[in-house]
Enzyme design. Structure first.
Site, PDB file in Angstrom:
ATOM      1  N   ASN A 103       0.831  -1.134   0.050  1.00 59.36           N
ATOM      2  CA  ASN A 103       0.050  -0.035   0.004  1.00 59.36           C
ATOM      3  C   ASN A 103       0.970   1.240   0.035  1.00 59.36           C
ATOM      4  OD1 ASN A 103      -2.017  -1.866   0.144  1.00 59.36           O
ATOM      5  ND2 ASN A 103      -2.477  -1.691   2.106  1.00 59.36           N
ATOM      6  N   HIS A 120       5.819  -0.418  -2.539  1.00 55.12           N
ATOM      7  CA  HIS A 120       5.724   0.121  -3.629  1.00 55.12           C
ATOM      8  C   HIS A 120       5.622   1.685  -3.442  1.00 55.12           C
ATOM      9  CE1 HIS A 120       3.308  -3.554  -4.889  1.00 55.12           C
ATOM     10  NE2 HIS A 120       4.691  -3.703  -5.178  1.00 55.12           N
ATOM     11  N   CYS A 127      10.081  20.897 -10.959  1.00 55.65           N
ATOM     12  CA  CYS A 127      11.055  20.856  -9.796  1.00 55.65           C
ATOM     13  C   CYS A 127      11.563  22.205  -9.696  1.00 55.65           C
ATOM     14  CB  CYS A 127      11.978  19.687 -10.296  1.00 55.65           C
ATOM     15  SG  CYS A 127      13.478  19.715  -9.448  1.00 55.65           S
ATOM     16  N   CYS A 166      15.352  21.630 -11.170  1.00 55.25           N
ATOM     17  CA  CYS A 166      15.783  21.518 -12.616  1.00 55.25           C
ATOM     18  C   CYS A 166      14.740  21.711 -13.439  1.00 55.25           C
ATOM     19  CB  CYS A 166      16.373  20.125 -12.626  1.00 55.25           C
ATOM     20  SG  CYS A 166      15.210  18.775 -12.687  1.00 55.25           S
ATOM     21  N   GLY A 190      -5.210  -9.192   3.030  1.00 57.18           N
ATOM     22  CA  GLY A 190      -5.797  -8.093   2.133  1.00 57.18           C
ATOM     23  C   GLY A 190      -5.081  -7.851   0.688  1.00 57.18           C
ATOM     24  N   ASN A 233      -8.075 -12.690   4.148  1.00 57.52           N
ATOM     25  CA  ASN A 233      -8.627 -11.808   3.047  1.00 57.52           C
ATOM     26  C   ASN A 233      -9.873 -12.046   2.797  1.00 57.52           C
ATOM     27  OD1 ASN A 233      -7.389 -10.298   0.707  1.00 57.52           O
ATOM     28  ND2 ASN A 233      -8.411 -11.773  -0.573  1.00 57.52           N
ATOM     29  N   GLU A 250     -11.719 -12.417   0.414  1.00 59.98           N
ATOM     30  CA  GLU A 250     -11.993 -13.894  -0.532  1.00 59.98           C
ATOM     31  C   GLU A 250     -10.903 -14.787  -0.798  1.00 59.98           C
ATOM     32  OE1 GLU A 250     -13.632 -11.412  -3.713  1.00 59.98           O
ATOM     33  OE2 GLU A 250     -11.483 -10.862  -4.268  1.00 59.98           O
TER      34      GLU A 250
HETATM   35  C1  BV8 Z   1       8.538  -4.908 -12.028  1.00 63.91           C
HETATM   36  C2  BV8 Z   1       1.973   1.748  -6.684  1.00 63.91           C
HETATM   37  C3  BV8 Z   1      10.217  -5.240 -13.772  1.00 63.91           C
HETATM   38  C4  BV8 Z   1       1.399   2.542  -7.687  1.00 63.91           C
HETATM   39  C5  BV8 Z   1       1.759  -0.525  -7.299  1.00 63.91           C
HETATM   40  C6  BV8 Z   1       3.092 -11.027 -15.912  1.00 63.91           C
HETATM   41  C7  BV8 Z   1       3.237 -11.931 -15.150  1.00 63.91           C
HETATM   42  C8  BV8 Z   1       4.010 -11.583 -13.865  1.00 63.91           C
HETATM   43  C9  BV8 Z   1       4.289 -10.145 -13.619  1.00 63.91           C
HETATM   44  C10 BV8 Z   1       4.087  -9.313 -14.646  1.00 63.91           C
HETATM   45  C11 BV8 Z   1       3.328  -9.805 -15.541  1.00 63.91           C
HETATM   46  N1  BV8 Z   1       3.425  -8.596 -16.533  1.00 63.91           N
HETATM   47  C12 BV8 Z   1       3.900  -7.584 -15.877  1.00 63.91           C
HETATM   48  C13 BV8 Z   1       4.350  -8.046 -14.851  1.00 63.91           C
HETATM   49  C14 BV8 Z   1       5.075  -7.389 -13.539  1.00 63.91           C
HETATM   50  C15 BV8 Z   1       4.221  -6.293 -12.813  1.00 63.91           C
HETATM   51  C16 BV8 Z   1       2.934  -7.247 -12.246  1.00 63.91           C
HETATM   52  O1  BV8 Z   1       3.036  -7.763 -11.470  1.00 63.91           O
HETATM   53  N2  BV8 Z   1       1.828  -7.131 -13.168  1.00 63.91           N
HETATM   54  C17 BV8 Z   1       0.634  -7.840 -12.695  1.00 63.91           C
HETATM   55  C18 BV8 Z   1      -0.705  -6.537 -12.874  1.00 63.91           C
HETATM   56  C19 BV8 Z   1       0.558  -9.289 -13.203  1.00 63.91           C
HETATM   57  N3  BV8 Z   1       4.997  -5.715 -11.739  1.00 63.91           N
HETATM   58  C20 BV8 Z   1       5.423  -4.930 -12.107  1.00 63.91           C
HETATM   59  O2  BV8 Z   1       5.684  -4.154 -12.845  1.00 63.91           O
HETATM   60  C21 BV8 Z   1       6.601  -4.330 -10.823  1.00 63.91           C
HETATM   61  N4  BV8 Z   1       7.819  -4.022 -11.281  1.00 63.91           N
HETATM   62  O3  BV8 Z   1       8.144  -6.224 -11.951  1.00 63.91           O
HETATM   63  O4  BV8 Z   1       9.612  -4.356 -12.323  1.00 63.91           O
HETATM   64  C22 BV8 Z   1      11.467  -5.081 -13.738  1.00 63.91           C
HETATM   65  C23 BV8 Z   1      12.396  -6.095 -13.392  1.00 63.91           C
HETATM   66  C24 BV8 Z   1      13.617  -5.594 -13.432  1.00 63.91           C
HETATM   67  C25 BV8 Z   1      14.144  -4.299 -13.816  1.00 63.91           C
HETATM   68  C26 BV8 Z   1      13.230  -3.372 -14.163  1.00 63.91           C
HETATM   69  C27 BV8 Z   1      11.940  -3.531 -14.016  1.00 63.91           C
HETATM   70  C28 BV8 Z   1       5.963  -3.204 -10.081  1.00 63.91           C
HETATM   71  C29 BV8 Z   1       4.802  -3.363  -9.329  1.00 63.91           C
HETATM   72  C30 BV8 Z   1       4.263  -2.266  -8.540  1.00 63.91           C
HETATM   73  C31 BV8 Z   1       3.172  -1.625  -9.255  1.00 63.91           C
HETATM   74  N5  BV8 Z   1       2.547  -0.268  -8.080  1.00 63.91           N
HETATM   75  N6  BV8 Z   1       1.204   0.407  -6.665  1.00 63.91           N
HETATM   76  C32 BV8 Z   1       0.091   3.160  -7.348  1.00 63.91           C
HETATM   77  O5  BV8 Z   1      -0.351   2.545  -6.174  1.00 63.91           O
HETATM   78  O6  BV8 Z   1      -0.447   4.036  -7.982  1.00 63.91           O
HETATM   79  S1  BV8 Z   1       0.703  -2.202  -7.337  1.00 63.91           S
HETATM   80  C33 BV8 Z   1      -0.742  -1.721  -6.827  1.00 63.91           C
HETATM   81  O7  BV8 Z   1      -1.535  -2.680  -7.221  1.00 63.91           O
HETATM   82  C34 BV8 Z   1      -0.796  -1.543  -5.474  1.00 63.91           C
HETATM   83  O8  BV8 Z   1       0.100  -1.073  -4.584  1.00 63.91           O
HETATM   84  C35 BV8 Z   1      -1.094  -3.183  -4.888  1.00 63.91           C
HETATM   85  O9  BV8 Z   1       0.141  -3.517  -4.518  1.00 63.91           O
HETATM   86  C36 BV8 Z   1      -1.392  -3.664  -6.288  1.00 63.91           C
HETATM   87  C37 BV8 Z   1      -2.892  -4.097  -6.012  1.00 63.91           C
HETATM   88  O10 BV8 Z   1      -2.901  -5.344  -5.415  1.00 63.91           O
HETATM   89  P1  BV8 Z   1      -3.619  -5.452  -3.904  1.00 63.91           P
HETATM   90  O11 BV8 Z   1      -2.920  -4.773  -2.960  1.00 63.91           O
HETATM   91  O12 BV8 Z   1      -3.591  -7.013  -3.683  1.00 63.91           O
HETATM   92  O13 BV8 Z   1      -5.185  -4.861  -4.103  1.00 63.91           O
HETATM   93  P2  BV8 Z   1      -6.268  -5.401  -4.973  1.00 63.91           P
HETATM   94  O14 BV8 Z   1      -7.043  -4.702  -5.186  1.00 63.91           O
HETATM   95  O15 BV8 Z   1      -5.665  -6.480  -6.097  1.00 63.91           O
HETATM   96  O16 BV8 Z   1      -6.654  -6.839  -3.666  1.00 63.91           O
HETATM   97  C38 BV8 Z   1      -7.343  -6.239  -2.875  1.00 63.91           C
HETATM   98  C39 BV8 Z   1      -7.794  -7.854  -1.858  1.00 63.91           C
HETATM   99  O17 BV8 Z   1      -8.157  -7.318  -0.687  1.00 63.91           O
HETATM  100  C40 BV8 Z   1      -8.646  -8.451  -2.576  1.00 63.91           C
HETATM  101  O18 BV8 Z   1      -8.378  -9.777  -2.805  1.00 63.91           O
HETATM  102  C41 BV8 Z   1     -10.001  -8.332  -1.624  1.00 63.91           C
HETATM  103  O19 BV8 Z   1     -10.741  -9.502  -1.798  1.00 63.91           O
HETATM  104  C42 BV8 Z   1      -9.208  -8.067  -0.353  1.00 63.91           C
HETATM  105  N7  BV8 Z   1     -10.279  -7.312   0.415  1.00 63.91           N
HETATM  106  C43 BV8 Z   1     -11.138  -6.225   0.231  1.00 63.91           C
HETATM  107  N8  BV8 Z   1     -11.433  -5.629   1.108  1.00 63.91           N
HETATM  108  C44 BV8 Z   1     -10.819  -6.331   2.212  1.00 63.91           C
HETATM  109  C45 BV8 Z   1     -10.152  -7.179   1.841  1.00 63.91           C
HETATM  110  N9  BV8 Z   1      -9.407  -8.357   2.557  1.00 63.91           N
HETATM  111  C46 BV8 Z   1      -9.581  -7.995   4.020  1.00 63.91           C
HETATM  112  N10 BV8 Z   1     -10.519  -7.300   4.535  1.00 63.91           N
HETATM  113  C47 BV8 Z   1     -10.975  -6.366   3.725  1.00 63.91           C
HETATM  114  N11 BV8 Z   1     -11.898  -5.562   4.387  1.00 63.91           N
HETATM  115 ZN    ZN Z   2      14.358  18.159 -10.616  1.00 65.39          ZN
END
Ligand code: BV8
Ligand code: ZN
Length: 245
Positions: free
Chosen positions: A102, A119, A147, A150, A187, A213, A215
């Site tokens: 988060n 993140h 900025c 720069c 979560g 979680n 679900e």
């Molecule tokens: C990287 C900041 C490469 C920004 C975020 C194919 C396969 C595998 C990986 C990839 C692929 N294609 C691309 C990738 C890589 C990609 C990735 O994983 N994509 C996914 C979509 C498949 N990853 C990246 O790009 C990462 N970087 O790999 O770099 C690289 C490598 C080497 C050198 C150079 C580059 C970067 C990933 C970070 C992205 N940034 N956030 C912003 O916020 O704006 S991620 C963002 O989405 C959030 O931060 C969070 O992490 C994510 C969402 O996930 P969750 O937190 O799980 O949220 P979600 O809504 O999905 O789920 C919530 C859950 O809570 C649900 O299950 C729900 O049921 C539950 N819930 C709801 N309410 C409750 C609850 N549970 C309990 N109580 C409740 N009340």
């Molecule tokens: Zn700058």
């Protein structure tokens, strides 16, 4: 929620615990999860299409405004009982690492100390060119704020899709996942990499893996204990059941 006795006995004696949290932990603070975050003006966009360097190059103002809108939503948010239960757990467990996906800053706001923001943090803003952090900026300016050093375009200090995670944070998270006795995934839908791999690192290390979680997720079939429901309800109940507090 009834917790298995063997689980409670194991947790009360555990000295090394790692926790991974996702957007679900902040859902009861009124912040929509990443998957259902898009409402109103933003409903037409998928987060993955806005949270990327390509989107920022293509339309910097659109991306900047999306983050300004999310910062506003976070200003009104407060930690929920789930955040506070994790603060209580940290006080009772000698080696406690809270790894969060988060970017809302609510874990630290609640009082958690050892927090790894994998993140980044949406409240922090840096220059996309020279990396200087900005103390103040005009959220309502016509164009993306520049900025002061720069003149480069400012951006949120978060990790976009396609960007690498901060090395030291990820390294600490992997080490904690590999050395903990209990790993909690709370979560999170367990989709985004490399954060989602931490639970597998823990399992391969022989840790007891627990999912809390709303679900089932792709992780559910692989965990030792899965508790499905709201983290803001389950976590305080768990703290009471283990530490009677
Ligand atoms: C990287 C900041 C490469 C920004 C975020 C194919 C396969 C595998 C990986 C990839 C692929 N294609 C691309 C990738 C890589 C990609 C990735 O994983 N994509 C996914 C979509 C498949 N990853 C990246 O790009 C990462 N970087 O790999 O770099 C690289 C490598 C080497 C050198 C150079 C580059 C970067 C990933 C970070 C992205 N940034 N956030 C912003 O916020 O704006 S991620 C963002 O989405 C959030 O931060 C969070 O992490 C994510 C969402 O996930 P969750 O937190 O799980 O949220 P979600 O809504 O999905 O789920 C919530 C859950 O809570 C649900 O299950 C729900 O049921 C539950 N819930 C709801 N309410 C409750 C609850 N549970 C309990 N109580 C409740 N009340
Ligand atoms: Zn700058």
């Amino acid at each position: 929620m009834d917790f298995p006795q063997n689980f409670l006995r194991f947790l009360v004696s555990a000295s090394r615990v790692a926790i991974l949290t996702g957007a679900g932990v902040s859902q009861e603070s009124g912040l929509k999860t990443f998957r259902d975050a898009q409402t109103g003006l933003w409903a037409q966009y998928k987060p993955e299409d806005l949270a990327s360097p390509e989107a920022f190059v293509r339309d910097p103002k659109l991306v900047w405004d999306w983050y300004a809108w999310r910062r506003e939503a976070i200003k009104g948010a407060r930690p929920n009982p789930g955040h506070y239960a994790l603060v209580e757990m940290e006080k009772r467990i000698p080696e406690f690492t809270l790894i969060t996906q988060n970017v809302d800053g609510l874990h630290r706001f609640a009082g958690s100390q050892n927090v790894l923001e994998l993140h980044g943090n949406i409240q922090k803003v840096r220059c996309s060119q020279c990396g200087t952090f900005a103390e103040t900026w005009d959220d309502d300016s016509e164009s993306v704020p520049a900025c002061e050093i720069c003149g480069g375009a400012l951006r949120p200090d978060v990790v976009w899709f396609g960007e690498s995670l901060p090395r030291d944070g990820l390294e600490s998270a992997v080490n904690a996942s590999r050395s903990c006795q209990v790993f909690f995934s709370i979560g999170t839908s367990g989709v985004v990499q490399p954060a989602a791999a931490l639970a597998h690192a823990a399992r391969n290390n022989g840790s007891v893996v627990v999912e809390i979680n709303a679900e089932p997720t792709p992780l559910t079939p692989t965990v030792d204990f899965a508790f499905h429901g709201k983290s803001g309800v389950i976590l305080p109940e768990l703290v009471r059941a283990v530490w009677n507090s």
